[in-house]
Design an enzyme around this catalytic site. Sequence first.
Site, PDB file in Angstrom:
ATOM      1  N   ARG A 128     -37.303   1.074 -25.775  1.00  0.00           N
ATOM      2  CA  ARG A 128     -36.606   1.140 -27.700  1.00  0.00           C
ATOM      3  C   ARG A 128     -36.193   0.037 -28.524  1.00  0.00           C
ATOM      4  O   ARG A 128     -36.973   0.312 -29.249  1.00  0.00           O
ATOM      5  CB  ARG A 128     -35.229   2.243 -27.126  1.00  0.00           C
ATOM      6  CG  ARG A 128     -34.304   2.814 -28.513  1.00  0.00           C
ATOM      7  CD  ARG A 128     -35.084   4.053 -28.503  1.00  0.00           C
ATOM      8  NE  ARG A 128     -34.934   4.990 -29.056  1.00  0.00           N
ATOM      9  CZ  ARG A 128     -35.549   5.890 -29.722  1.00  0.00           C
ATOM     10  NH1 ARG A 128     -36.570   6.719 -28.722  1.00  0.00           N
ATOM     11  NH2 ARG A 128     -34.784   6.447 -30.676  1.00  0.00           N
TER      12      ARG A 128
ATOM     13  N   ASN B 251     -31.429   9.887 -47.101  1.00  0.00           N
ATOM     14  CA  ASN B 251     -31.857  11.506 -46.303  1.00  0.00           C
ATOM     15  C   ASN B 251     -31.618  12.658 -46.523  1.00  0.00           C
ATOM     16  O   ASN B 251     -30.349  12.686 -48.255  1.00  0.00           O
ATOM     17  CB  ASN B 251     -30.574  10.715 -44.282  1.00  0.00           C
ATOM     18  CG  ASN B 251     -31.171  12.623 -43.714  1.00  0.00           C
ATOM     19  OD1 ASN B 251     -31.883  12.021 -43.359  1.00  0.00           O
ATOM     20  ND2 ASN B 251     -29.632  12.533 -43.289  1.00  0.00           N
TER      21      ASN B 251
ATOM     22  N   HIS C 257     -29.753  16.140 -46.220  1.00  0.00           N
ATOM     23  CA  HIS C 257     -29.716  17.197 -45.441  1.00  0.00           C
ATOM     24  C   HIS C 257     -29.410  18.314 -45.367  1.00  0.00           C
ATOM     25  O   HIS C 257     -28.749  18.677 -46.943  1.00  0.00           O
ATOM     26  CB  HIS C 257     -28.312  16.594 -44.054  1.00  0.00           C
ATOM     27  CG  HIS C 257     -27.700  16.818 -44.048  1.00  0.00           C
ATOM     28  ND1 HIS C 257     -27.777  17.641 -41.809  1.00  0.00           N
ATOM     29  CD2 HIS C 257     -26.529  17.987 -43.636  1.00  0.00           C
ATOM     30  CE1 HIS C 257     -27.248  17.666 -41.424  1.00  0.00           C
ATOM     31  NE2 HIS C 257     -25.989  18.478 -41.944  1.00  0.00           N
TER      32      HIS C 257
ATOM     33  N   GLU D 230     -24.058   3.280 -41.242  1.00  0.00           N
ATOM     34  CA  GLU D 230     -23.992   3.333 -40.289  1.00  0.00           C
ATOM     35  C   GLU D 230     -23.713   4.437 -39.472  1.00  0.00           C
ATOM     36  O   GLU D 230     -23.359   4.446 -37.854  1.00  0.00           O
ATOM     37  CB  GLU D 230     -22.936   2.230 -39.709  1.00  0.00           C
ATOM     38  CG  GLU D 230     -21.570   1.693 -40.391  1.00  0.00           C
ATOM     39  CD  GLU D 230     -21.685   2.324 -41.603  1.00  0.00           C
ATOM     40  OE1 GLU D 230     -20.812   2.374 -42.082  1.00  0.00           O
ATOM     41  OE2 GLU D 230     -22.769   0.980 -42.174  1.00  0.00           O
TER      42      GLU D 230
ATOM     43  N   ALA E 196     -33.059  24.192 -52.517  1.00  0.00           N
ATOM     44  CA  ALA E 196     -32.170  22.859 -53.203  1.00  0.00           C
ATOM     45  C   ALA E 196     -32.827  21.961 -52.581  1.00  0.00           C
ATOM     46  O   ALA E 196     -32.856  20.968 -52.756  1.00  0.00           O
ATOM     47  CB  ALA E 196     -30.941  22.933 -52.102  1.00  0.00           C
TER      48      ALA E 196
HETATM   49  C1  GRF Z   1     -35.338  20.215 -43.138  1.00  0.00           C
HETATM   50  O1  GRF Z   1     -34.291  20.800 -43.486  1.00  0.00           O
HETATM   51  C2  GRF Z   1     -33.746  18.396 -43.462  1.00  0.00           C
HETATM   52  O2  GRF Z   1     -33.190  18.994 -44.349  1.00  0.00           O
HETATM   53  C3  GRF Z   1     -33.726  17.906 -42.534  1.00  0.00           C
HETATM   54  O3  GRF Z   1     -35.433  18.238 -41.726  1.00  0.00           O
HETATM   55  C4  GRF Z   1     -35.909  19.422 -42.414  1.00  0.00           C
HETATM   56  C5  GRF Z   1     -37.160  19.096 -42.153  1.00  0.00           C
HETATM   57  O4  GRF Z   1     -37.936  20.021 -42.990  1.00  0.00           O
HETATM   58  N1  GRF Z   1     -33.629  16.636 -42.337  1.00  0.00           N
HETATM   59  P1  GRF Z   1     -39.669  19.201 -43.681  1.00  0.00           P
HETATM   60  O5  GRF Z   1     -40.578  18.510 -42.063  1.00  0.00           O
HETATM   61  O6  GRF Z   1     -39.403  18.721 -44.835  1.00  0.00           O
HETATM   62  O7  GRF Z   1     -40.559  20.656 -43.709  1.00  0.00           O
END
Ligand code: GRF
Length: 207
Positions: A66, A108, A110, A148, A180
């Site tokens: 890793r 990120n 989500h 983190e 969204a």
């Molecule tokens: C999305 O739903 C994002 O929110 C999540 O992973 C998925 C990625 O989808 N973190 P894609 O590869 O961008 O189509």
Amino acid sequence: MLKIVVLASGGGTNLQAIIDSIEKGKIGNTEIAMVISNNEKAYALDRARNYGIPAVCISPKNYPSREEFYKKLLLTIEGVSPGLIVLAGFLVVIPEIMIEKYKNKMINIHPSLIPSFCGTGFYGLKVHEEALKRGVKVTGATVHFVDEGTDTGPIILQKAVEVKQDDTAKILQRRVMEEAEWEILPEAIDLYARGKIKVREKRAWIE
Ligand code: GRF
């Protein structure tokens, strides 16, 4: 010019939204310097190559440990000197050293309204399955800085999406992406590129 590196493990529809937004000028002064995936079959890599964006697979399978995998990942990113790292569906636990190095420089997306349906184990369809199970009437997506914890960093943007009574997890996932994710991820990158996001304590502010 803001240089970004996008990390993605799957289909890359969020990557596509970023590419399109740069082309349309919705994201200003930004270039995708590289796309990296842990999965050689990720369609995100093909999408990048179709636009002439350097696309690299760094898979843990190809490294003895890793640590070696993380070392290669970090060295590759550092080689680009990005101003921002974008995790767009990257299903790899980010090593602490990278989190420290890119504090408030790594975001990120989500697929829920954090702090609902997030944290360890909440990824992909599971997020939407749990939202449906709980019977929420509104869900959505969140863009946040990576810290983190898992999905605990300062929240930059959120957008709500209606849950319909006969939704399946797949239908809901698609609606959350369309309404969204593909909106707020490019918007957050543009805000970042324009220096509009400030972090104070644990909160992100748009100025
Ligand atoms: C999305 O739903 C994002 O929110 C999540 O992973 C998925 C990625 O989808 N973190 P894609 O590869 O961008 O189509």
